[in-house]
Design a protein around this motif. Structure first.
Motif, PDB file in Angstrom:
ATOM      1  N   PHE A 119     -18.086  24.488   5.295  1.00 22.74           N
ATOM      2  CA  PHE A 119     -19.300  24.037   5.885  1.00 22.74           C
ATOM      3  C   PHE A 119     -20.081  23.658   4.648  1.00 22.74           C
ATOM      4  CE2 PHE A 119     -18.832  25.136  10.235  1.00 22.74           C
ATOM      5  CZ  PHE A 119     -18.893  26.390  10.535  1.00 22.74           C
ATOM      6  N   ALA A 120     -20.011  24.336   3.676  1.00 20.41           N
ATOM      7  CA  ALA A 120     -20.715  24.033   2.368  1.00 20.41           C
ATOM      8  C   ALA A 120     -20.268  22.312   2.067  1.00 20.41           C
ATOM      9  CB  ALA A 120     -20.295  24.769   1.130  1.00 20.41           C
ATOM     10  N   ALA A 121     -19.077  22.031   2.007  1.00 19.94           N
ATOM     11  CA  ALA A 121     -18.945  20.462   1.736  1.00 19.94           C
ATOM     12  C   ALA A 121     -19.260  19.582   2.800  1.00 19.94           C
ATOM     13  CB  ALA A 121     -17.335  20.626   1.832  1.00 19.94           C
ATOM     14  N   SER A 122     -19.171  19.983   4.260  1.00 23.49           N
ATOM     15  CA  SER A 122     -19.788  19.299   5.358  1.00 23.49           C
ATOM     16  C   SER A 122     -21.300  19.017   5.087  1.00 23.49           C
ATOM     17  CB  SER A 122     -19.531  19.830   6.663  1.00 23.49           C
ATOM     18  OG  SER A 122     -19.940  21.076   6.922  1.00 23.49           O
ATOM     19  N   SER A 123     -21.933  20.002   4.733  1.00 23.19           N
ATOM     20  CA  SER A 123     -23.426  19.963   4.533  1.00 23.19           C
ATOM     21  C   SER A 123     -23.873  18.991   3.439  1.00 23.19           C
ATOM     22  CB  SER A 123     -24.113  21.310   4.317  1.00 23.19           C
ATOM     23  OG  SER A 123     -23.883  21.863   3.185  1.00 23.19           O
ATOM     24  N   GLU A 124     -22.998  18.952   2.263  1.00 23.22           N
ATOM     25  CA  GLU A 124     -23.611  18.018   1.414  1.00 23.22           C
ATOM     26  C   GLU A 124     -22.857  16.732   1.376  1.00 23.22           C
ATOM     27  OE1 GLU A 124     -22.028  20.035  -1.979  1.00 23.22           O
ATOM     28  OE2 GLU A 124     -23.143  21.722  -1.870  1.00 23.22           O
ATOM     29  N   THR A 125     -21.764  16.568   1.973  1.00 25.57           N
ATOM     30  CA  THR A 125     -21.054  15.201   1.944  1.00 25.57           C
ATOM     31  C   THR A 125     -20.933  14.452   3.306  1.00 25.57           C
ATOM     32  OG1 THR A 125     -18.917  16.073   2.171  1.00 25.57           O
ATOM     33  CG2 THR A 125     -19.732  15.843  -0.234  1.00 25.57           C
ATOM     34  N   LEU A 126     -21.024  15.118   4.352  1.00 20.46           N
ATOM     35  CA  LEU A 126     -20.627  14.443   5.778  1.00 20.46           C
ATOM     36  C   LEU A 126     -22.063  14.283   6.446  1.00 20.46           C
ATOM     37  CD1 LEU A 126     -17.343  16.418   6.672  1.00 20.46           C
ATOM     38  CD2 LEU A 126     -17.644  14.304   5.630  1.00 20.46           C
ATOM     39  N   SER A 127     -22.065  13.253   7.241  1.00 18.16           N
ATOM     40  CA  SER A 127     -23.229  12.994   8.019  1.00 18.16           C
ATOM     41  C   SER A 127     -22.589  12.493   9.452  1.00 18.16           C
ATOM     42  CB  SER A 127     -23.974  12.069   7.532  1.00 18.16           C
ATOM     43  OG  SER A 127     -25.192  11.469   8.559  1.00 18.16           O
ATOM     44  N   VAL A 128     -22.441  13.276  10.481  1.00 17.57           N
ATOM     45  CA  VAL A 128     -22.056  12.873  11.714  1.00 17.57           C
ATOM     46  C   VAL A 128     -23.062  12.472  12.706  1.00 17.57           C
ATOM     47  CG1 VAL A 128     -20.485  13.671  13.433  1.00 17.57           C
ATOM     48  CG2 VAL A 128     -19.924  14.222  11.267  1.00 17.57           C
ATOM     49  N   ASN A 129     -22.971  11.299  13.495  1.00 20.35           N
ATOM     50  CA  ASN A 129     -23.964  10.980  14.370  1.00 20.35           C
ATOM     51  C   ASN A 129     -23.034  10.878  15.793  1.00 20.35           C
ATOM     52  OD1 ASN A 129     -26.322  10.930  12.821  1.00 20.35           O
ATOM     53  ND2 ASN A 129     -25.440   9.012  11.996  1.00 20.35           N
ATOM     54  N   VAL A 130     -23.306  11.583  16.728  1.00 22.45           N
ATOM     55  CA  VAL A 130     -22.667  11.335  17.784  1.00 22.45           C
ATOM     56  C   VAL A 130     -23.477  10.376  18.875  1.00 22.45           C
ATOM     57  CG1 VAL A 130     -21.984  12.534  20.187  1.00 22.45           C
ATOM     58  CG2 VAL A 130     -22.102  13.812  17.958  1.00 22.45           C
ATOM     59  N   GLU A 131     -22.499   9.048  19.182  1.00 23.07           N
ATOM     60  CA  GLU A 131     -23.241   7.977  19.730  1.00 23.07           C
ATOM     61  C   GLU A 131     -22.758   8.152  21.334  1.00 23.07           C
ATOM     62  OE1 GLU A 131     -22.277   4.610  17.960  1.00 23.07           O
ATOM     63  OE2 GLU A 131     -23.195   4.750  15.914  1.00 23.07           O
ATOM     64  N   LYS A 132     -21.819   8.766  21.432  1.00 25.48           N
ATOM     65  CA  LYS A 132     -21.327   8.683  22.753  1.00 25.48           C
ATOM     66  C   LYS A 132     -20.201   9.716  22.993  1.00 25.48           C
ATOM     67  CE  LYS A 132     -18.984   5.479  26.222  1.00 25.48           C
ATOM     68  NZ  LYS A 132     -18.353   4.319  26.536  1.00 25.48           N
ATOM     69  N   THR A 133     -20.181  10.451  24.045  1.00 22.71           N
ATOM     70  CA  THR A 133     -19.166  11.477  24.592  1.00 22.71           C
ATOM     71  C   THR A 133     -18.611  10.764  25.741  1.00 22.71           C
ATOM     72  OG1 THR A 133     -20.477  12.669  25.687  1.00 22.71           O
ATOM     73  CG2 THR A 133     -20.367  13.442  23.417  1.00 22.71           C
ATOM     74  N   THR A 134     -17.147  10.982  25.927  1.00 22.35           N
ATOM     75  CA  THR A 134     -16.297  10.529  26.773  1.00 22.35           C
ATOM     76  C   THR A 134     -15.546  11.595  27.374  1.00 22.35           C
ATOM     77  OG1 THR A 134     -16.063   8.221  25.758  1.00 22.35           O
ATOM     78  CG2 THR A 134     -14.445   9.091  27.649  1.00 22.35           C
ATOM     79  N   SER A 135     -15.595  12.040  28.639  1.00 20.39           N
ATOM     80  CA  SER A 135     -14.856  13.024  29.216  1.00 20.39           C
ATOM     81  C   SER A 135     -13.467  12.571  29.791  1.00 20.39           C
ATOM     82  CB  SER A 135     -15.523  13.644  30.740  1.00 20.39           C
ATOM     83  OG  SER A 135     -14.726  14.365  31.454  1.00 20.39           O
ATOM     84  N   ILE A 136     -12.672  13.228  29.067  1.00 17.39           N
ATOM     85  CA  ILE A 136     -11.041  12.876  29.216  1.00 17.39           C
ATOM     86  C   ILE A 136     -10.803  13.345  30.866  1.00 17.39           C
ATOM     87  CG2 ILE A 136      -8.700  13.292  28.522  1.00 17.39           C
ATOM     88  CD1 ILE A 136     -10.251  11.349  26.539  1.00 17.39           C
ATOM     89  N   SER A 137     -11.432  14.365  31.143  1.00 15.14           N
ATOM     90  CA  SER A 137     -10.936  14.985  32.538  1.00 15.14           C
ATOM     91  C   SER A 137     -11.545  13.893  33.571  1.00 15.14           C
ATOM     92  CB  SER A 137     -11.648  16.326  32.722  1.00 15.14           C
ATOM     93  OG  SER A 137     -11.093  17.174  31.852  1.00 15.14           O
TER      94      SER A 137
END
Length: 326
Positions: free
Chosen positions: A22-40
């Protein structure tokens, strides 16, 4: 080490790992969810057609699971309805990473309640050009199917050349009992433990090509081969052979081409190769963890009361440190 203490150690290790993550992700990662796809939503219409065409009246929703290809460009998806009191149905599908281009690789259209054939995705080979599927009819056969994701071609692993689900089902007693499938690092070959139909089963180690054909029988011994692992460079294979009584567990190595079989120890259940392939880790009948060189020398005891299924066993990235039971 008492089991409760080892369990606590494992939990602490996991908590620390999660906190660091969690510490590493808060400092180094930036995630933007543009689209979700339902596999089902993508898979369900195909699977619904399978159930309808079977002539049954099953109303259950399928269980969906999937595996990304090694390059992340494709997804293999399994849809299953399994019930001990009803006919089970299974479908394996391949699609692009964005959900487009879905195709069926294999399905169990003609299953019966008494002899339902199951299909469960197991693994991609490292090249991403083959998919291993675990299949069985309960108490009759456990075996593997190799699928080509570029086509709809499948083949039962082993000496038989059955390439359709119906052929496999009708001739299932011709297929060997199989387990412990493992790809080599390049994905061009695989190991599998196989036995035709002896009672009790006497699994031996076989080398398969990427289509599931047998290249070579690597072991032919009275003892049952219970577990095998490729070395990281793919040049050697370590395996454990279990005799009678069960305390007679031999630890062996063999070259990938079947030459230079060597017994490293008269009592050892295989755990892992070292990252540089110079040593093999195993535990004995007293559940003590050991390390030994591939030439059978320099045996070192590392810990007591080791459990392969419960204890942490992880190398550091430089291969110089190891987390294991104490």
């Amino acid at each position: 080490m008492p089991r409760i203490l080892k369990t606590s150690l494992l939990l602490i290790f996991l908590i620390l790992s999660i906190s660091i993550g969690f510490a590493a992700s808060s400092e180094t990662l930036s995630v933007n969810v543009e689209k979700t796809t339902s596999i089902s939503q993508i898979v369900d219409p195909y699977f619904d057609n399978l159930v309808v065409s079977s002539g049954t009246n099953l109303k259950e929703q399928p269980i969906i699971s999937g595996l990304w290809s090694p390059d992340g460009n494709r997804l293999v998806v399994e849809a299953s309805i399994s019930s001990p009191k009803k006919t089970s149905f299974h479908g394996i599908y391949i699609m692009n990473a964005d959900g487009s281009g879905i195709r069926e690789l294999a399905s169990t259209l003609n299953n019966t309640k008494e002899k339902s054939l199951s299909l469960h995705i197991l693994s991609w080979n490292p090249d991403g050009n083959r998919i291993a599927i675990f299949s069985n009819i309960f108490n009759i056969r456990d075996f593997y199917i190799f699928a080509n994701p570029e086509k709809t071609l499948i083949k039962a692993a082993g000496k038989c050349n059955y390439t359709t689900v119906d052929e496999i089902r009708k001739n299932i007693l011709d297929i060997e009992w199989q387990n412990n499938l493992m790809w080599n690092p390049e994905g061009t070959k695989a190991l599998a433990l196989m036995d035709q139909d002896t009672i009790p089963l006497n699994y031996q180690l076989y080398l398969l090509d990427s289509n599931g054909f047998v290249l070579q029988k690597l072991t032919d011994m009275p003892n049952n081969v219970g577990f095998a692992l490729w070395s990281h460079d793919g040049k050697k294979i370590a395996y454990s052979a279990t005799g009678q009584p069960e305390s007679e567990n031999d630890l062996w190595t063999v070259n990938e081409n079947g030459t230079e079989k060597k017994r490293l120890n008269y009592n050892g259940i295989l755990v892992a190769w070292s990252p540089d392939d110079s040593r093999i880790f195993y535990f004995d009948e007293n559940f003590s963890l050991y390390s030994i060189k591939v030439d059978g020398t320099d045996r070192v005891q590392l810990s007591k009361e080791f459990s392969r299924n419960e204890d942490v066993f992880e190398f550091s990235q430089d291969g110089k440190k190891l987390i294991s039971a104490l």
